[in-house]
Design an enzyme around this catalytic site. Structure first.
Site, PDB file in Angstrom:
ATOM      1  N   ASP A  92      31.801   9.865  43.851  1.00 35.69           N
ATOM      2  CA  ASP A  92      32.277  11.572  43.932  1.00 35.69           C
ATOM      3  C   ASP A  92      31.496  12.125  42.296  1.00 35.69           C
ATOM      4  O   ASP A  92      31.427  13.646  42.125  1.00 35.69           O
ATOM      5  CB  ASP A  92      33.689  11.649  43.129  1.00 35.69           C
ATOM      6  CG  ASP A  92      34.709  11.531  44.860  1.00 35.69           C
ATOM      7  OD1 ASP A  92      33.509  11.740  45.771  1.00 35.69           O
ATOM      8  OD2 ASP A  92      35.873  11.295  44.961  1.00 35.69           O
ATOM      9  N   HIS A 114      34.775   4.098  46.754  1.00 30.37           N
ATOM     10  CA  HIS A 114      36.229   5.285  46.956  1.00 30.37           C
ATOM     11  C   HIS A 114      37.360   5.453  48.012  1.00 30.37           C
ATOM     12  O   HIS A 114      36.199   4.878  49.308  1.00 30.37           O
ATOM     13  CB  HIS A 114      35.544   6.699  46.744  1.00 30.37           C
ATOM     14  CG  HIS A 114      36.524   7.611  46.184  1.00 30.37           C
ATOM     15  ND1 HIS A 114      37.818   7.272  45.975  1.00 30.37           N
ATOM     16  CD2 HIS A 114      36.395   9.071  46.638  1.00 30.37           C
ATOM     17  CE1 HIS A 114      39.025   8.616  46.208  1.00 30.37           C
ATOM     18  NE2 HIS A 114      37.521   9.277  45.924  1.00 30.37           N
ATOM     19  N   TYR A 166      31.373  22.180  41.631  1.00 28.51           N
ATOM     20  CA  TYR A 166      32.118  20.528  42.205  1.00 28.51           C
ATOM     21  C   TYR A 166      32.990  19.761  41.039  1.00 28.51           C
ATOM     22  O   TYR A 166      34.112  19.521  41.142  1.00 28.51           O
ATOM     23  CB  TYR A 166      31.649  19.492  43.031  1.00 28.51           C
ATOM     24  CG  TYR A 166      31.962  18.502  43.392  1.00 28.51           C
ATOM     25  CD1 TYR A 166      31.718  18.363  44.600  1.00 28.51           C
ATOM     26  CD2 TYR A 166      32.277  17.343  42.605  1.00 28.51           C
ATOM     27  CE1 TYR A 166      31.759  17.070  44.929  1.00 28.51           C
ATOM     28  CE2 TYR A 166      31.883  16.116  43.050  1.00 28.51           C
ATOM     29  CZ  TYR A 166      32.630  15.890  44.642  1.00 28.51           C
ATOM     30  OH  TYR A 166      32.771  14.673  45.026  1.00 28.51           O
ATOM     31  N   HIS A 194      28.303  12.516  47.767  1.00 27.51           N
ATOM     32  CA  HIS A 194      28.478  14.410  49.160  1.00 27.51           C
ATOM     33  C   HIS A 194      27.103  15.088  48.365  1.00 27.51           C
ATOM     34  O   HIS A 194      26.469  14.596  46.813  1.00 27.51           O
ATOM     35  CB  HIS A 194      29.911  15.085  48.081  1.00 27.51           C
ATOM     36  CG  HIS A 194      30.688  14.843  48.529  1.00 27.51           C
ATOM     37  ND1 HIS A 194      31.583  14.900  50.154  1.00 27.51           N
ATOM     38  CD2 HIS A 194      31.665  14.523  47.849  1.00 27.51           C
ATOM     39  CE1 HIS A 194      32.714  14.428  50.195  1.00 27.51           C
ATOM     40  NE2 HIS A 194      32.760  13.825  48.453  1.00 27.51           N
ATOM     41  N   HIS A 236      40.530  20.004  50.568  1.00 30.19           N
ATOM     42  CA  HIS A 236      42.068  20.225  50.445  1.00 30.19           C
ATOM     43  C   HIS A 236      41.772  21.695  49.082  1.00 30.19           C
ATOM     44  O   HIS A 236      42.290  21.349  47.846  1.00 30.19           O
ATOM     45  CB  HIS A 236      42.209  18.705  50.194  1.00 30.19           C
ATOM     46  CG  HIS A 236      41.667  17.679  48.888  1.00 30.19           C
ATOM     47  ND1 HIS A 236      40.909  18.652  47.447  1.00 30.19           N
ATOM     48  CD2 HIS A 236      41.366  16.802  48.768  1.00 30.19           C
ATOM     49  CE1 HIS A 236      40.183  17.215  47.147  1.00 30.19           C
ATOM     50  NE2 HIS A 236      40.338  17.311  47.694  1.00 30.19           N
ATOM     51  N   HIS A 239      37.070  10.316  41.821  1.00 25.90           N
ATOM     52  CA  HIS A 239      38.813  10.733  41.190  1.00 25.90           C
ATOM     53  C   HIS A 239      39.997  10.409  41.538  1.00 25.90           C
ATOM     54  O   HIS A 239      40.870  11.294  41.645  1.00 25.90           O
ATOM     55  CB  HIS A 239      37.763  12.234  42.043  1.00 25.90           C
ATOM     56  CG  HIS A 239      38.345  12.580  42.995  1.00 25.90           C
ATOM     57  ND1 HIS A 239      38.591  12.721  44.206  1.00 25.90           N
ATOM     58  CD2 HIS A 239      39.479  13.507  43.081  1.00 25.90           C
ATOM     59  CE1 HIS A 239      39.093  14.163  44.322  1.00 25.90           C
ATOM     60  NE2 HIS A 239      39.816  14.512  44.269  1.00 25.90           N
ATOM     61  N   ASP A 252      37.695  10.800  53.097  1.00 19.81           N
ATOM     62  CA  ASP A 252      36.149  11.411  53.243  1.00 19.81           C
ATOM     63  C   ASP A 252      35.446  10.187  52.927  1.00 19.81           C
ATOM     64  O   ASP A 252      33.862  10.589  54.234  1.00 19.81           O
ATOM     65  CB  ASP A 252      36.376  13.051  52.483  1.00 19.81           C
ATOM     66  CG  ASP A 252      36.012  12.339  51.121  1.00 19.81           C
ATOM     67  OD1 ASP A 252      37.161  11.484  50.605  1.00 19.81           O
ATOM     68  OD2 ASP A 252      34.851  12.951  50.285  1.00 19.81           O
ATOM     69  N   GLU A 306      38.968   7.043  49.175  1.00 21.41           N
ATOM     70  CA  GLU A 306      39.860   8.622  49.972  1.00 21.41           C
ATOM     71  C   GLU A 306      38.950   9.066  50.852  1.00 21.41           C
ATOM     72  O   GLU A 306      37.451   8.269  51.477  1.00 21.41           O
ATOM     73  CB  GLU A 306      39.097  10.092  48.744  1.00 21.41           C
ATOM     74  CG  GLU A 306      39.807  11.659  49.274  1.00 21.41           C
ATOM     75  CD  GLU A 306      39.295  12.559  48.533  1.00 21.41           C
ATOM     76  OE1 GLU A 306      38.546  11.978  46.876  1.00 21.41           O
ATOM     77  OE2 GLU A 306      40.148  13.042  48.048  1.00 21.41           O
TER      78      GLU A 306
HETATM   79 FE1  FEO Z   1      37.340  11.934  45.818  1.00 27.31          FE
HETATM   80 FE2  FEO Z   1      34.367  12.511  47.718  1.00 27.31          FE
HETATM   81  O1  FEO Z   1      36.271  11.756  47.399  1.00 27.31           O
END
Ligand code: FEO
Length: 386
Positions: free
Chosen positions: A163, A78, A191, A222, A24, A144, A82, A80
């Site tokens: 995250d 989370h 990041y 991640h 993004h 996040h 991903d 989101e």
């Molecule tokens: Fe806020 Fe890796 O997603």
């Protein structure tokens, strides 16, 4: 594809996104991973999933350890996508599984997927027993999204940090000591600058809570898992979250006929003459998400633009928009630029830096082509003002 054992009866079962180059708007030249974790216990538990297109990879890794239909609990740290993209297919496979998430996690998952899954909502301080393992939960809203939480396993001393502490790196290695320390720390800083920086006050609270825990491993969502450089990365997070900057100026600019570039060099000389390190970012050459890595450290943020059609140049506008949204604190800003007649761009940049909440040095304007005398005056002014 196989699972990777990270602690006794805990496995990494995520997906590697080798081809990801833009997350993004954040350039990810090294790709990324979406880390899911499997805990084998009386109650077999999966922590998070992966982006939807890596679901089969995650399932294959889980299948290398157990039959995925035996999973009884899914933790969604989370919403989101991903991390939740693989959830619909997984829940089709295990429709009766308990889905543990935060209050905002339940709302977010319902709003995303419109499914009436078997939600079990937790708040900070709650814990669940899986048999030999316990998972304790801490809500970390806005690191996040509003729904974020982290999970801690006290028996294995693993913090599943979601995250926080992540890096966008696709590698076959899974641990921080298996690749260059410089790369993993640099990607963690990038990041932080692009994902976490806006939420410094929440990170401060998370660090305070984490300081009460005995942590031997930080398993983010991640990139690499931290087991050897935990002190280094938590020290860095403390520095970044508490807005501790370095003796560094970044000069970010775009230029039409090189006059603003000449001014940038004069400003650079002023800082260097006062022993301030300088990094130069011509926006024709650098992406805004790469510049954020250095924003994390920079005490001075100088932004320059020539005036085009009564406005700042569009790349400068994009940088200021991105910068303001990521809201670094305790910085000193300065606007500069050349102009022919109106000169609006310099005032607009100055206003943009003011909206970021920075302390400001007096803006610097130069008409058309700055001569040597003008450039020397710019250098002298910087030397005097800092
Ligand atoms: Fe806020 Fe890796 O997603």
């Amino acid at each position: 594809m196989k699972a990777v054992k990270i602690r006794e009866n805990i496995y990494w079962v995520g997906g590697i996104d080798w081809n990801l180059r833009n997350f993004h708007g954040y350039l990810t030249p090294r790709g990324s991973t979406y880390n899911a974790y499997l805990i084998i216990d009386d109650n077999i538990t999966l922590i998070d999933t992966v982006k939807h297109y890596l679901y089969d990879e995650m399932l294959a890794r889980i299948s290398s350890v157990i039959d995925p239909s035996r999973i009884q609990t899914v933790i969604s740290n989370h919403v989101e996508m991903d991390h939740s993209g693989g959830l619909p297919k997984l829940m089709d496979l295990i429709p009766n599984a308990r889905l543990v998430t935060s209050p905002n996690g339940e709302k977010g998952l319902r709003d995303h997927f419109r499914e009436n899954w078997n939600f079990s909502v937790v708040k900070s301080g709650d814990s669940i027993s899986l048999g030999k393992h316990t998972l304790q939960f801490l809500l970390t809203p806005m690191i996040h999204w509003p729904d974020n939480m982290v999970s801690y396993c006290p028996e294995e001393k693993v913090l599943f940090s979601n995250d926080s502490f992540g890096q966008h790196i696709a590698t076959p290695e899974r641990f921080d000591d298996e690749i260059s320390e410089g790369i993993v720390l640099e990607e963690a800083q990038k990041y932080y600058g692009n994902i976490v920086l806006s939420y410094n006050s929440q990170v401060q609270k998370e660090l305070e809570a984490a300081s009460q825990l005995d942590i031997k491993m930080i398993a983010p969502s991640h990139g690499l898992i931290w087991r050897s450089h935990i002190d280094k990365i938590t020290d860095k997070y403390r520095k970044w979250a508490f807005n501790q900057t370095e003796n560094l100026a970044i000069i970010v600019y775009d230029t039409m006929w090189d006059s603003t570039a000449k001014m940038a060099e004069a400003i650079r000389e002023g800082f260097e003459n006062r022993d301030v390190k300088v990094k130069m970012f011509n926006l024709k050459q650098f992406h805004i998400s790469d510049i954020m890595t250095d924003v994390v450290d920079a005490r001075y943020i100088c932004v320059g633009s020539s005036t085009l059609n009564s406005n700042m140049l569009p790349p400068v506008s994009a940088f200021l928009t991105y910068l303001r949204a990521l809201s670094p604190k305790a910085r000193i800003g300065m606007a500069f630029g050349s102009y022919g007649w109106g000169g609006q761009s310099i005032d607009q940049v100055d206003e943009g830096l003011k909206l970021c909440g920075f302390e400001l040095l007096e803006k610097v304007k130069a008409k058309y082509i700055p001569d040597q005398e003008t450039l020397k005056a710019i250098t002298s002014r910087i030397e005097k003002e800092i």
